[in-house]
Design an enzyme around this catalytic site. Sequence first.
Site, PDB file in Angstrom:
ATOM      1  N   VAL A 146      -5.154 -24.665  37.508  1.00  0.00           N
ATOM      2  CA  VAL A 146      -3.786 -24.433  37.948  1.00  0.00           C
ATOM      3  C   VAL A 146      -3.023 -23.514  36.984  1.00  0.00           C
ATOM      4  O   VAL A 146      -2.290 -22.622  37.389  1.00  0.00           O
ATOM      5  CB  VAL A 146      -3.031 -25.766  38.074  1.00  0.00           C
ATOM      6  N   GLY A 206      -7.305 -23.775  42.263  1.00  0.00           N
ATOM      7  CA  GLY A 206      -7.993 -24.385  41.132  1.00  0.00           C
ATOM      8  C   GLY A 206      -7.769 -25.872  41.045  1.00  0.00           C
ATOM      9  O   GLY A 206      -8.308 -26.546  40.195  1.00  0.00           O
ATOM     10  N   HIS A 207      -6.988 -26.400  41.969  1.00  0.00           N
ATOM     11  CA  HIS A 207      -6.629 -27.805  41.874  1.00  0.00           C
ATOM     12  C   HIS A 207      -7.849 -28.709  42.045  1.00  0.00           C
ATOM     13  O   HIS A 207      -8.762 -28.396  42.780  1.00  0.00           O
ATOM     14  CB  HIS A 207      -5.584 -28.122  42.961  1.00  0.00           C
ATOM     15  N   LYS A 211     -51.736 -19.877  31.072  1.00  0.00           N
ATOM     16  CA  LYS A 211     -50.727 -20.942  31.111  1.00  0.00           C
ATOM     17  C   LYS A 211     -51.044 -22.034  30.083  1.00  0.00           C
ATOM     18  O   LYS A 211     -50.223 -22.365  29.237  1.00  0.00           O
ATOM     19  CB  LYS A 211     -50.666 -21.595  32.508  1.00  0.00           C
ATOM     20  N   SER A 253     -49.400 -23.790  40.565  1.00  0.00           N
ATOM     21  CA  SER A 253     -48.246 -24.014  41.455  1.00  0.00           C
ATOM     22  C   SER A 253     -47.865 -22.740  42.218  1.00  0.00           C
ATOM     23  O   SER A 253     -46.839 -22.137  41.940  1.00  0.00           O
ATOM     24  CB  SER A 253     -47.043 -24.571  40.693  1.00  0.00           C
TER      25      SER A 253
END
Lengths: 305, 636
Positions: free
Chosen positions: B29, B109-110, B475, B543
């Site tokens: 605010v 922005g509240h 990996k 994966s």
Amino acid sequence: MSQSDQSCWTHLQALEAESIHILREVVATAERPVMLYSIGKDSAVMLHLARKAFYPATLPFPLLHVDTTWKFPEMYAQRDKLAAEPGIELLVHTNQEGVRDGVSPMTHGAAVHTDIMKTQALKQALNEHRFDAAFGGARRDEERSRAKERVFSFRDAHHRWDPKQQRPELWNLYNGRVRKGESIRVFPLSNWTELDVWQYIHLEGIEVVPLYLAAPRPVVERDGLLIMRVDERLPLLPGEQPSIESVRFRTLGCYPLSGAVRSDAATLPEIIEEMLRARASERQGRAIDHDESASMEKKKREGYF
Amino acid sequence: MSESAFDIEDYLEQHRNKELLRFVTCGSVDDGKSSLIGRILYDTQQVLDDQLEALGRDSRKFGTTGDVPDLALLVDGLQAEREQGITIDVAYRYFTTERRKFIIADCPGHEQYTRNMVTGASTADLALVLVDASSGLQQQTRRHTYLVHLMGIRQLVVAVNKMDLVDYQQHTFDKIEQAYRRFANQLGVEGLTCIPVCALNGANVSRAAEEMPWYEGSTIVECLEQADIDELRSSHQPFRFPIQYVNRSSNDFRGYSGTLASGQVRRGDAVTALPSGKTSSIREIVSYDGSLEQAHAAQSITLRLEDEIDLSRGDWLVHANELPRVAMAFDARMVWMSERPMLPGRQYDLKLTSIDAPVTPEFIHHRVDVNTLEHHPAEQLALNEIGYCRLRSSRELTFDAFDRLPHSGSFILIDRVDNSTVGAGMIVRPVSSDHDDRPEHVTWHEMGISKRARAQQKAQRPTVLWFTGLSGAGKSTVANALEQALFKRGHHSYLLDGDNVRLGLNRDLGFSDDDRVENIRRIGEVSKLMADAGLVVLSAFISPFRADRAMVRELMEDGEFIEIHIDAPLEICEQRDPKGLYAKARAGVINNFTGIDSPYEPPLDPDVVIDTEKLSIDECVDELLVYLKQRGVLIG
């Protein structure tokens, strides 16, 4: 406007594509859509976009002109020319009670005239034809309270707009669902500015009412507005004498309420050039918005477009 | 624009070539957001004389800036909110510079208005986040950053406003920037620019601030003029054309109208219709301005096909080599926007591209606390809450993952009784029918010692380092070396290795696509438990599928999952072939081998890419250690 060149996707192409998407979405989902046709420049652009959206078919909905009986003769000429085109269904509605009661901007004032001959007339026409979606040419840049208007603006069964009941609009996913009696006002030009509109009219060669271009016209100056004396219904005040001045209009409505601006811009590029130098917004020429800055919000709550 | 040099034809030509950038503004605010927008509008000459005059009147009535016109009032629209002094709904503003046209979604922005923030962010290419220099980062700043990130915005400009209140001091700005970057890093935000500004006098808004000679970066307007515009128009994206409307202008004309959600299409292209699977090719791309040879994303066009296949609104046209997902259920992040909570089991209407279908939320995996980003169990989602949910339809739906293709992975939910829009969602992954059962009477137990406490004790943040890449890319090697380095530094970690898991926990699974999904799901769950123990988990698995990696990411709290692409070309991996598997796959001895007869989908936006063709193992480890420190995973 050709869209084939991928290297250059301009803001006007983006706006055009967005508007076409909106127009098609309504026709695909609403039962009885209608397009409000006010004969002004925004209506002209909206109509052009609709032709593009449904090409090669003709428009899959009628046009509706709410006639206050106070428009400029050039506007009626433009409207009647359009109505004569094949594939165009144009409905004209006038509030007959208002006519019977002799409502006019002069006798009843701008606010009452607008309410009875525009707002109430529009509601009558929407109810009579049971339209559940109505396109309007309003833009968010016109006025502060319009900045928060949705593209799909929900109206209850009494055509009222409640800022708290508006539906969130995410991505390009529009929610046009209504129950019986409720309706949606749809604004395909929401994200266009006045400058975009003129640019597009210029690029696409869209025909507009000649009053937008400067020409010598008889005007009188009242309350800071230059009013064109179209016919005898506008009585001259004592001592008042119309003078011929080179003027044009930025917005068109009922002639006693539409202020002209002094201008020599007689071509589209000249209008655009003038606008770039302008220091006043287009609604300034509308008598109806003058009272206080939140007046538009008030009118919308009551059902104004 | 000088009077004499002005040439209208030049201007028209230049103006018709302007691009369009949409951005969202967010701040609390009191950060001075309305003032900043008012300032931008004023500086780019969008404010006209009659509006200035009205502003003068209003400033005296409502203003907070004394005798100076209160620019914030230019943008605060509705009567009620002007009286309360707060903005309560999304407002759209427009301005133009020499280079671009801009649309601002001005978001309140509240505290209560998450819903509006999300609405404004949904169409934006960029977010402008406001921070008050005199009060620093607020809870709300974090929440807004999370929300714009959630909505897929990848460019952030942080305006540190009210620099005048801190005497334009560089160290105040630096402190705020550091704190913000630390937080943004945790979320995985990358495209970030911080600018010290003063909206009140326009410093660094559109003019370089002489008040802050120490700042050498762009002004806000420059930054907006240089930002990237929607990359989805790129020709590399898959072609997606949801049919919006069927145009039957005459008996012999049947055109399919719609807006290209992504990619491009050319006349003559072979296309597949979904969900039916029927095929045809493009006979004509119809437009009012003449037939087109090709069309790209965001264009609204009409397509005619060579064959008479009966399609209707909600069907998609795609290229057969780049298919979207077709499934009856999916997992999605949801933002709830209605006073009436989302209840699993209740039916809603889904709107996804041009698809309309009833769906039912089955259950909520978890709710996200937007302040702490923690996951909590949830039975329902209340207004402004965000959750990760499973939704199911009674028919097959066509969609993409939102992170990859936002226009075909986003949806809204509509209340079937009052027709209001009640929720917005972003699809994470499809759910196939095999592995989607869930125990009904088991709930997660919160333990006495929190995850954070466990991790803090170990001077680290719980994290899953997910190493993905081809077999032989390195990996396990890199993950092993990194774990040793972590161990030496006193961190607590565990390495989950593909082969080891398959020898035990996942002994019952093979290498079919379904089994691969289940393999990764179980590993994801194990990683989650270990992260809950406060560990840094290193998971080294091929994966190959994006959707599976996305599934694991969703299991974790935001920022906990770090995707590391161990990248080496297939030829190199095949040359290395440490276990002789490529040779066997080429010989047809083993099937479904990734890279040979099963696809590998490389990460589109990995957190780290390690090129094992160019770097030594030590260099890989060093690079990762630096990254983990910077991201705040390793503390001290």
